[in-house]
Design a protein around this motif. Sequence first.
Motif, PDB file in Angstrom:
ATOM      1  N   GLU A 269       0.811  -1.215   0.000  1.00  0.00           N
ATOM      2  CA  GLU A 269       0.000   0.000   0.000  1.00  0.00           C
ATOM      3  C   GLU A 269       0.844   1.263   0.000  1.00  0.00           C
ATOM      4  O   GLU A 269       0.379   2.319  -0.423  1.00  0.00           O
ATOM      5  N   ASP A 271       4.937   2.799  -0.952  1.00  0.00           N
ATOM      6  CA  ASP A 271       6.232   2.446  -1.553  1.00  0.00           C
ATOM      7  C   ASP A 271       7.371   2.780  -0.587  1.00  0.00           C
ATOM      8  O   ASP A 271       7.151   3.183   0.556  1.00  0.00           O
ATOM      9  N   TRP A 277      -0.388   4.269  -2.557  1.00  0.00           N
ATOM     10  CA  TRP A 277      -0.541   3.682  -3.894  1.00  0.00           C
ATOM     11  C   TRP A 277      -1.457   4.524  -4.798  1.00  0.00           C
ATOM     12  O   TRP A 277      -1.436   4.356  -6.016  1.00  0.00           O
ATOM     13  N   ASP A 334      -4.988  -0.081 -12.090  1.00  0.00           N
ATOM     14  CA  ASP A 334      -3.787   0.708 -12.367  1.00  0.00           C
ATOM     15  C   ASP A 334      -3.684   0.910 -13.877  1.00  0.00           C
ATOM     16  O   ASP A 334      -3.732  -0.047 -14.647  1.00  0.00           O
ATOM     17  N   MET A 342      -6.193  -2.942  -8.430  1.00  0.00           N
ATOM     18  CA  MET A 342      -5.523  -2.551  -7.190  1.00  0.00           C
ATOM     19  C   MET A 342      -6.393  -2.806  -5.955  1.00  0.00           C
ATOM     20  O   MET A 342      -5.889  -3.190  -4.914  1.00  0.00           O
TER      21      MET A 342
END
Length: 595
Positions: A269, A271, A277, A334, A342
């Motif tokens: 969720e 990075d 995200w 996405d 997603m």
Amino acid sequence: MDLIQSYDEKSDEEQQKQQQLQDDEEPSTSSPDSSPPRISFPSKTSAPKVDDTMFALTVADTNRALNKPIDPVQHVVAFNPTYEQLWAPIYGPAHPYAKDGIAQGMRNHKLGFVENAAIEPFLFDEQYNTFHKYGYAADPSGSLGNNFVGDLEKLQENDGITVYNIPQHEQKKRKLEKKKELKESEEGGDTSVDMDMDLVENPASEEWLKKNRKSPWSGKKEGLNTELTEEQKKYAEEYAIKKAEKEKGGERDKGEAVVDKSTFHGKEEKDYQGRSWIAPPKDAKAANDKCYMPKRWIHTWSGHTKGVSAIRFFPKHGHLLLSAGMDSKVKIWDVFNSGKCMRTYMGHGKAVRDISFSNDGTKFLSAGYDKNIKYWDTETGQVISSFSTGKIPYVVKLNPDDDKQNILLAGMSDKKIVQWDMNSGQITQEYDQHLGAVNTITFFDDNRRFVTSSDDKSLRVWEFGIPVVIKYISEPHMHSMPAISLHPNANWIAAQSLDNQILIYGTKDKFQLNKKKRFAGHIVAGYACQVNFSPDGQYVMSGDGEGKCWFWNWKTCKVSRTLKCHEGVCIGAEWHPLEQSKVATCGWDGLIKYW
């Protein structure tokens, strides 16, 4: 010449005659009482001679004709007939134009003309009922009026009374009998001793009937059960609880109760930098302002088990795509990187009808056929709040102003546009003027006004917050408009009309139809196919009922391209906000395609 000479001679003779007259009358002219001479000429008339005898005969003939009925065979009537003559009954041979010989105008019954009976209805009923009761009745054909037919012995016995002519002593006797019966019923029937016990116990006898006679309503109030049974008590308690809840929370939660769930399908969720995200990529921006038509199919998203009813790109960036499915799920895909699903949002019990992002994309609305409107957090998948009026919401919209993102508008199946304040959860306004289910809500004029379309085949323009129509557009030739889109320059709106054309209305002062711009060729009758514009406003696009996506040039109104996108109906089409030549389409085959 001879004529002139004869005229001169005549004139000379006349002069001589006049001279002679003057000479003879000279003595009288000296008198003051004398008068000038008077000359009498023969009378003449310019009227033609009339034959008086023929005229007299004609008048006599007309008078005779006025009194006799018109012959139905003759084609010309030489005089003005009276009303009585026109409708006089026909004598002699049968009427040539009627099957049974009776003129159509004379009919007051399907068997012909029926005259009023010679006997009055009351007298007829009296004799009819008398005959059925006593067996005798007056004979209407009797010359003296006192002749009777039927049982004459009974007639003498009853002294000729009728059912409506009961003598005084008979009436008194009946009244006494009724009083006696009432007393018996009040006293509980103690007089049964006087009656024969066998007759009293025999249900076929009159005595039994008199003793056991009861009113149809008797016994209704006797023995009212004041104590409730266990079932009735339980039901009363449940009803009281429901009523208290209804009074406390209004009519909010009328939709089907469904457990809200959400599943994240991505790798992580956040990075390595801690960004969510849903955060847009930093390098995502438009290469230039000009848009180009898509040519080929580049990607397919398949995850819905049933048809897809709506798609929406993430605002301003378009790196995510939200889709509403008829499998009661909302999915987000996405677009920029992996091209995978997603997150799945499961909170509706039936098919999802409409979805709408907030301005920043962190939240979105979903409206389902389970009568619920849900406000989701895009990132976490949690339901922030839920709304319902007990009716199906067909369209949901947030106010586009950044400072009014807490105001929700929903077009309902009960002809109303309902406005909620999502902070308090209360209905703050109802726009109730439409005559059918509301299909679209489109803001324009810097979000001060909005236009709605409905199944009543009309467009209505409203001031935001004021439930009074400021412009009402309805023409006999108009069809229902289930999809409306605003042009990027905000001066025009495109309305998908169900007569297979897209109509353009100006959003300026008069809100009039632009007759020069009309886009046709596609088949959308019966489907709420979405209409949309390219970001630069150069192209108009729409899906259709045969699975195609159509592109028209905005300036020329000509078809620029068609793409066969789906098997079945292509219901939605969205142009990517940044990538100039990319378009997403969705259809009832459950697929979302990227072009």
